[in-house]
Design an enzyme around this catalytic site. Structure first.
Site, PDB file in Angstrom:
ATOM      1  N   HIS A  71       0.827  -1.216   0.000  1.00 13.38           N
ATOM      2  CA  HIS A  71       0.000   0.000   0.000  1.00 13.38           C
ATOM      3  C   HIS A  71       0.857   1.260   0.000  1.00 13.38           C
ATOM      4  O   HIS A  71       1.961   1.293   0.542  1.00 13.38           O
ATOM      5  CB  HIS A  71      -0.997   0.000   1.157  1.00 13.38           C
ATOM      6  CG  HIS A  71      -0.413  -0.138   2.528  1.00 13.38           C
ATOM      7  ND1 HIS A  71       0.046   0.936   3.263  1.00 13.38           N
ATOM      8  CD2 HIS A  71      -0.237  -1.213   3.333  1.00 13.38           C
ATOM      9  CE1 HIS A  71       0.471   0.534   4.446  1.00 13.38           C
ATOM     10  NE2 HIS A  71       0.319  -0.778   4.510  1.00 13.38           N
ATOM     11  N   ASP A  73      -0.229   4.320   1.165  1.00 11.76           N
ATOM     12  CA  ASP A  73      -0.536   5.231   2.268  1.00 11.76           C
ATOM     13  C   ASP A  73       0.201   4.852   3.537  1.00 11.76           C
ATOM     14  O   ASP A  73       0.644   3.712   3.706  1.00 11.76           O
ATOM     15  CB  ASP A  73      -2.041   5.277   2.530  1.00 11.76           C
ATOM     16  CG  ASP A  73      -2.612   3.907   2.912  1.00 11.76           C
ATOM     17  OD1 ASP A  73      -2.203   2.896   2.303  1.00 11.76           O
ATOM     18  OD2 ASP A  73      -3.452   3.855   3.829  1.00 11.76           O
ATOM     19  N   ASP A 105       6.317   0.175   7.715  1.00 11.30           N
ATOM     20  CA  ASP A 105       4.940  -0.107   7.265  1.00 11.30           C
ATOM     21  C   ASP A 105       4.477   0.925   6.249  1.00 11.30           C
ATOM     22  O   ASP A 105       3.919   1.944   6.593  1.00 11.30           O
ATOM     23  CB  ASP A 105       4.022  -0.103   8.487  1.00 11.30           C
ATOM     24  CG  ASP A 105       2.597  -0.508   8.174  1.00 11.30           C
ATOM     25  OD1 ASP A 105       2.351  -1.065   7.089  1.00 11.30           O
ATOM     26  OD2 ASP A 105       1.720  -0.253   9.008  1.00 11.30           O
ATOM     27  N   GLU A 138      -5.047   1.521   2.348  1.00  8.33           N
ATOM     28  CA  GLU A 138      -5.083   0.264   3.099  1.00  8.33           C
ATOM     29  C   GLU A 138      -5.281   0.512   4.583  1.00  8.33           C
ATOM     30  O   GLU A 138      -5.987  -0.231   5.266  1.00  8.33           O
ATOM     31  CB  GLU A 138      -3.779  -0.519   2.870  1.00  8.33           C
ATOM     32  CG  GLU A 138      -3.780  -1.941   3.434  1.00  8.33           C
ATOM     33  CD  GLU A 138      -3.322  -2.047   4.872  1.00  8.33           C
ATOM     34  OE1 GLU A 138      -3.449  -3.130   5.474  1.00  8.33           O
ATOM     35  OE2 GLU A 138      -2.830  -1.031   5.428  1.00  8.33           O
ATOM     36  N   GLU A 139      -4.640   1.568   5.094  1.00  7.02           N
ATOM     37  CA  GLU A 139      -4.671   1.819   6.533  1.00  7.02           C
ATOM     38  C   GLU A 139      -6.062   2.168   7.043  1.00  7.02           C
ATOM     39  O   GLU A 139      -6.402   1.890   8.188  1.00  7.02           O
ATOM     40  CB  GLU A 139      -3.681   2.942   6.898  1.00  7.02           C
ATOM     41  CG  GLU A 139      -2.217   2.614   6.634  1.00  7.02           C
ATOM     42  CD  GLU A 139      -1.649   1.607   7.622  1.00  7.02           C
ATOM     43  OE1 GLU A 139      -2.416   1.096   8.464  1.00  7.02           O
ATOM     44  OE2 GLU A 139      -0.435   1.332   7.553  1.00  7.02           O
ATOM     45  N   GLU A 164       4.006  -6.676   3.327  1.00  9.06           N
ATOM     46  CA  GLU A 164       3.832  -6.107   4.667  1.00  9.06           C
ATOM     47  C   GLU A 164       4.971  -6.572   5.581  1.00  9.06           C
ATOM     48  O   GLU A 164       5.549  -7.642   5.377  1.00  9.06           O
ATOM     49  CB  GLU A 164       2.498  -6.550   5.267  1.00  9.06           C
ATOM     50  CG  GLU A 164       1.274  -5.893   4.649  1.00  9.06           C
ATOM     51  CD  GLU A 164       0.949  -4.537   5.254  1.00  9.06           C
ATOM     52  OE1 GLU A 164       1.788  -3.990   6.003  1.00  9.06           O
ATOM     53  OE2 GLU A 164      -0.145  -4.018   4.960  1.00  9.06           O
ATOM     54  N   HIS A 381       3.344   2.217  13.037  1.00 12.35           N
ATOM     55  CA  HIS A 381       2.407   3.236  13.522  1.00 12.35           C
ATOM     56  C   HIS A 381       2.948   4.026  14.717  1.00 12.35           C
ATOM     57  O   HIS A 381       2.202   4.778  15.341  1.00 12.35           O
ATOM     58  CB  HIS A 381       1.047   2.632  13.894  1.00 12.35           C
ATOM     59  CG  HIS A 381       0.331   1.993  12.756  1.00 12.35           C
ATOM     60  ND1 HIS A 381      -1.018   1.682  12.782  1.00 12.35           N
ATOM     61  CD2 HIS A 381       0.754   1.585  11.534  1.00 12.35           C
ATOM     62  CE1 HIS A 381      -1.377   1.122  11.644  1.00 12.35           C
ATOM     63  NE2 HIS A 381      -0.305   1.054  10.867  1.00 12.35           N
TER      64      HIS A 381
END
Length: 408
Positions: A71, A73, A105, A138-139, A164, A381
């Site tokens: 992804h 984002d 990530d 995706e997030e 991932e 995150h």
């Protein structure tokens, strides 16, 4: 052949493009230009203004078709002043650690997949087709993978490798993720005359208890041998406007991590049943809204794709689990040996976190699924997200070998 310095520069450039929960088109165009410079055509798939996924494909005769996906984002970086280095700098320190939002990530995984694809395009050391799917959103919502699945981009795949951050195991199954919101409507009144109002918070509190109890009863009835049980948490509660007023509205949001035997639709049915029962009582006015719906994924843990990863990984001592754990300990400055859930060798894993596979596996055809990529999951995150440059470089090489082996 792309040099290590060029590979690092690619990742730095990608991190410097801020894609916090949106704005993915700029990054998609950057990757498109990089692929074009290496003779690979691609197309943008618009999702919304300034938001686009990227699809690219290379082929070398007949054979299997493998999807590569990551992804575009990233989650919010929060307060930039809390970071050791600017979250969108892509700074590489003296210890060859690359810092920035997305370092783990998962811009490193996406960049490594892109570079592996470029290398195989140049070497032609594969048969069949490789299709890159770089997704938006995706997030929050898995929007890009859902859109690309509906448009048929994965209907002919034999396998999908998701980059991932999972470097000490290969994810083949994960729980679904369901987000929903319940709103309670009432009647405002002065708190000195509560009999004239209808307290939305009191009704919402009753609904929260009833819904949690009902779901808890159901989860005990269903266990998946790979994923365990569904679990459910109320995570956000809001309501009222003033301390001396009876609230005329309130809401809560909740998340469920689901298994196939008690999945998203089953949880929704439970919530609806409770709400319908309560709404028959005087004063209750409850409404349900589903805000995210990602299905559980269970694929074959003995699939040819996973077997290729396990086979190829033996050729890379630096990517075997003990070496990866030591590397993470050095970066984190702590001992990971006490964490009992960490495997000692690379094995297929079932986890609770969701990925774009939740949407892609809704395609017309069943295919192999493997989630395997660079990163330090403990930093996902979080402030000061970072990644060893050597790990990123090693994954570019192992991806090339995995693709070649799987497609040979």
């Amino acid at each position: 052949m792309v040099t290590k310095e060029e590979a690092v520069q690619l990742l730095q450039d990608m991190i410097q493009i801020n894609t916090e929960n949106d704005n993915e088109e700029e990054l998609a165009r950057y990757i498109q230009e990089f692929l074009t410079a290496h003779g690979i055509e691609s197309e943008l798939v618009e999702f919304a203004p300034k938001r686009a996924s990227l699809v690219a494909e290379i082929s070398n005769g007949p054979g299997k078709k493998l999807g590569l996906t990551g992804h575009l984002d990233v989650v919010s970086a929060g307060n930039a002043e809390d970071w050791t280095y600017s979250p969108f700098s892509g700074f590489v320190d003296e210890n060859k650690i690359l810092w920035g939002r997305g370092a783990s990530d998962m811009k490193s995984g996406l960049a490594a997949l892109v570079l592996a694809m470029v290398a195989l395009h140049e070497s032609q050391d594969y048969s069949g087709t490789i299709r890159l799917l770089a997704t938006v959103g995706e997030e929050i919502g898995e929007y890009g993978s859902k859109q690309l699945t509906k448009l048929g981009y994965v209907d002919d795949l034999d396998g999908m490798l998701i980059g991932e951050p999972c470097n000490i195991g290969i994810i083949y199954a994960h729980k679904g993720s369901l987000n929903y919101k319940v709103t309670s409507k009432g009647t405002a009144a002065h708190s000195s005359m509560p009999e004239l109002g209808n307290n939305a918070i009191e009704h919402l509190n009753h609904a929260m208890l009833k819904i949690s109890e009902a779901i808890a009863q159901e989860t005990t009835k269903h266990t998946d041998p790979e994923l365990g049980q569904t679990f459910h948490n109320i995570t956000v509660v809001t309501g009222g406007q003033q301390v001396n007023s009876i609230p005329d509205w309130a809401s809560f949001e909740a998340n469920a991590r689901t298994i196939p035997a008690y999945d998203n639709q089953d949880v929704i049915r439970t919530v609806k049943y409770v709400i319908e029962e309560l709404n028959e009582q005087e004063g209750f006015d409850l409404n349900l809204e589903v805000t995210a719906d990602q299905k559980p994924v269970v694929s074959d843990k003995h699939s040819p794709l996973i077997q290729s990863i396990l086979k190829v990984q033996q050729q890379f001592p630096s990517l075997q689990v003990p070496a990866q754990l030591k590397q993470m300990e050095e970066v984190l400055g702590g001992d990971l040996s006490g964490q009992n859930d960490l495997p000692s060798t690379l094995v297929p894993l079932a986890v609770s976190g969701t990925t774009d596979a939740a949407q892609f596996t809704q395609s017309k055809k069943t295919f192999d699924v493997a989630v395997y990529g660079p990163g330090i999951p403990m930093l996902n995150h979080k402030i000061d997200e970072r990644l060893p440059v050597d790990q990123y470089w090693d994954f570019i090489a192992i991806y090339q070998a995995i693709l070649s082996d799987y497609l040979s």
